[in-house]
Write an enzyme that holds these catalytic residues in place. Structure first.
Site, PDB file in Angstrom:
ATOM      1  N   ASN A  65       0.827  -1.200   0.000  1.00 20.21           N
ATOM      2  CA  ASN A  65       0.000   0.000   0.000  1.00 20.21           C
ATOM      3  C   ASN A  65       0.866   1.257   0.000  1.00 20.21           C
ATOM      4  O   ASN A  65       2.086   1.199   0.201  1.00 20.21           O
ATOM      5  CB  ASN A  65      -0.899   0.020   1.241  1.00 20.21           C
ATOM      6  CG  ASN A  65      -2.078  -0.912   1.128  1.00 20.21           C
ATOM      7  OD1 ASN A  65      -2.637  -1.096   0.054  1.00 20.21           O
ATOM      8  ND2 ASN A  65      -2.477  -1.502   2.248  1.00 20.21           N
ATOM      9  N   CYS A  74      -6.331  -7.077  -3.480  1.00 17.63           N
ATOM     10  CA  CYS A  74      -6.984  -5.823  -3.860  1.00 17.63           C
ATOM     11  C   CYS A  74      -7.792  -6.080  -5.118  1.00 17.63           C
ATOM     12  O   CYS A  74      -7.259  -6.564  -6.121  1.00 17.63           O
ATOM     13  CB  CYS A  74      -5.933  -4.744  -4.097  1.00 17.63           C
ATOM     14  SG  CYS A  74      -6.589  -3.199  -4.782  1.00 17.63           S
ATOM     15  N   ASN A  76      -9.580  -3.929  -7.325  1.00 15.02           N
ATOM     16  CA  ASN A  76      -9.209  -3.105  -8.477  1.00 15.02           C
ATOM     17  C   ASN A  76      -7.790  -3.423  -8.921  1.00 15.02           C
ATOM     18  O   ASN A  76      -7.472  -3.432 -10.109  1.00 15.02           O
ATOM     19  CB  ASN A  76      -9.318  -1.613  -8.140  1.00 15.02           C
ATOM     20  CG  ASN A  76     -10.757  -1.141  -8.122  1.00 15.02           C
ATOM     21  OD1 ASN A  76     -11.562  -1.532  -8.953  1.00 15.02           O
ATOM     22  ND2 ASN A  76     -11.080  -0.309  -7.158  1.00 15.02           N
ATOM     23  N   HIS A 165     -13.442  -5.998   5.727  1.00 14.64           N
ATOM     24  CA  HIS A 165     -14.288  -4.838   5.451  1.00 14.64           C
ATOM     25  C   HIS A 165     -15.347  -4.649   6.533  1.00 14.64           C
ATOM     26  O   HIS A 165     -15.902  -5.621   7.051  1.00 14.64           O
ATOM     27  CB  HIS A 165     -14.983  -4.991   4.093  1.00 14.64           C
ATOM     28  CG  HIS A 165     -14.040  -4.987   2.946  1.00 14.64           C
ATOM     29  ND1 HIS A 165     -13.672  -3.835   2.290  1.00 14.64           N
ATOM     30  CD2 HIS A 165     -13.341  -5.990   2.359  1.00 14.64           C
ATOM     31  CE1 HIS A 165     -12.796  -4.137   1.336  1.00 14.64           C
ATOM     32  NE2 HIS A 165     -12.583  -5.441   1.357  1.00 14.64           N
ATOM     33  N   GLU A 214      -9.825   3.110   2.624  1.00 13.11           N
ATOM     34  CA  GLU A 214      -9.072   1.863   2.525  1.00 13.11           C
ATOM     35  C   GLU A 214      -7.948   1.807   3.550  1.00 13.11           C
ATOM     36  O   GLU A 214      -7.220   2.787   3.742  1.00 13.11           O
ATOM     37  CB  GLU A 214      -8.492   1.686   1.123  1.00 13.11           C
ATOM     38  CG  GLU A 214      -9.549   1.439   0.057  1.00 13.11           C
ATOM     39  CD  GLU A 214      -8.944   0.888  -1.214  1.00 13.11           C
ATOM     40  OE1 GLU A 214      -8.280  -0.173  -1.139  1.00 13.11           O
ATOM     41  OE2 GLU A 214      -9.129   1.505  -2.278  1.00 13.11           O
ATOM     42  N   CYS A 223     -12.838   0.810  -4.763  1.00 13.64           N
ATOM     43  CA  CYS A 223     -12.336  -0.367  -4.049  1.00 13.64           C
ATOM     44  C   CYS A 223     -13.172  -1.558  -4.485  1.00 13.64           C
ATOM     45  O   CYS A 223     -14.373  -1.631  -4.170  1.00 13.64           O
ATOM     46  CB  CYS A 223     -12.427  -0.156  -2.540  1.00 13.64           C
ATOM     47  SG  CYS A 223     -11.901  -1.582  -1.570  1.00 13.64           S
ATOM     48  N   THR A 225     -12.858  -4.956  -3.753  1.00 13.27           N
ATOM     49  CA  THR A 225     -13.274  -5.851  -2.684  1.00 13.27           C
ATOM     50  C   THR A 225     -14.333  -5.184  -1.816  1.00 13.27           C
ATOM     51  O   THR A 225     -15.250  -5.837  -1.310  1.00 13.27           O
ATOM     52  CB  THR A 225     -12.077  -6.273  -1.817  1.00 13.27           C
ATOM     53  OG1 THR A 225     -11.382  -5.106  -1.359  1.00 13.27           O
ATOM     54  CG2 THR A 225     -11.123  -7.167  -2.591  1.00 13.27           C
TER      55      THR A 225
END
Length: 281
Positions: A65, A74, A76, A165, A214, A223, A225
């Site tokens: 990240n 990830c 995307n 999440h 995120e 995002c 996911t």
């Protein structure tokens, strides 16, 4: 000197590095932070490495990240990785797919027409121990659980999509002070490994509007996911249907949660922005 390619998926942007010659990333997390700096570096939400696969997979995905932390995967980013691999191999056949190992499991992206990539994101989980979170007992599903953040009680549903999440439904996502609330959710004591947070507004049962904070990247334009987690949370709470368009600041994603297989599928764009050489290592 390191050659790189910059890709973006709905504005979620990544530096892609051809790392197929060795099994470990060619740069350190600290170097990734410098590369992701939007003023002093290339600028990106993360650095993604295409590493060799194994007996079960074609390739391995690793990602650092923008803050140097390493997420499990990830959404995307894996679409961008699929397009990057297709460009490396010079194979752009519609329907061609890859088996990619991530820290969150094996993920299968498939090239589609008009620059789209469809990804089998696997089966979501939503037990507390899978997130992980201290909300409820370890085996309990975290659905509509109360969570106090910024002196306000939020009803949250937690979903693991290969990464964790926390989803909460609100009346108007534009009124959410994301830059203030996002870090407080991310670093809440209820989430020992930190959390990605999605604020969701139901426009229609088949159309959700989302803003996201995120873990390790902050406020991003999209995002993948997180969009999947939003639909899972919507179905579990009766707020949405299992096939939805999720509108993010960077554009829409098509999400479908199959009742037959339990797998969730994400379809969206990924495109090359530019290529270059990073002269400092």
């Amino acid at each position: 000197m390191i050659e790189f390619s910059k890709y973006q998926g709905l504005g979620n942007d990544f530096i892609l590095i051809d790392n197929r010659h060795q099994n470990t990333p060619v740069i350190t997390p600290e170097q990734a932070v410098k590369m992701c700096d939007r003023h002093l570096g290339i600028g990106a939400d993360g650095v993604i490495f295409a590493l060799p696969g194994d007996e079960e997979t074609d390739y391995t995905m690793r990602i650092f990240n923008a803050d140097g932390s390493e997420p499990e995967m990830c959404g995307n980013g894996i679409r961008c990785l699929a397009k990057f691999i297709a460009d490396l191999e010079q194979k752009h056949n519609v329907g061609h797919s890859y088996q990619i190992r991530t820290l969150g499991g094996i993920i299968t992206p498939q090239l589609e027409a008009q620059g789209q990539v469809k990804v089998d994101m696997g089966v979501p989980t939503y037990q507390a121990q899978a997130i992980p979170t201290t909300l409820g007992t370890p085996e309990a599903e975290v659905i509509n659980q109360p969570l106090v953040v910024a002196d306000q009680t939020w009803s949250v549903t937690c979903v693991n999509m290969g990464n964790p999440h926390c989803v909460t439904f609100v009346e108007d996502v534009e009124k959410i002070p994301l830059a203030i609330l996002g870090p407080q959710f991310e670093h809440h004591p209820a989430f020992p490994e930190r959390i990605n947070t999605e604020f969701i507004q139901v426009i229609r049962p088949d159309y959700l509007k989302m803003r996201v904070w995120e873990r390790g990247a902050g406020m991003t334009l999209a995002c993948g996911t997180g969009a999947c987690a939003a639909v899972v949370a919507g179905v579990l709470t009766g707020m949405s249907e299992s096939v939805c368009t999720v509108e993010l600041p960077g554009g829409p994603l098509a999400i479908a949660w199959s009742s037959e297989t339990g797998h969730i599928y994400m379809t969206g764009p990924a495109e090359l922005v530019f290529k270059g050489n990073n002269l400092w290592k």
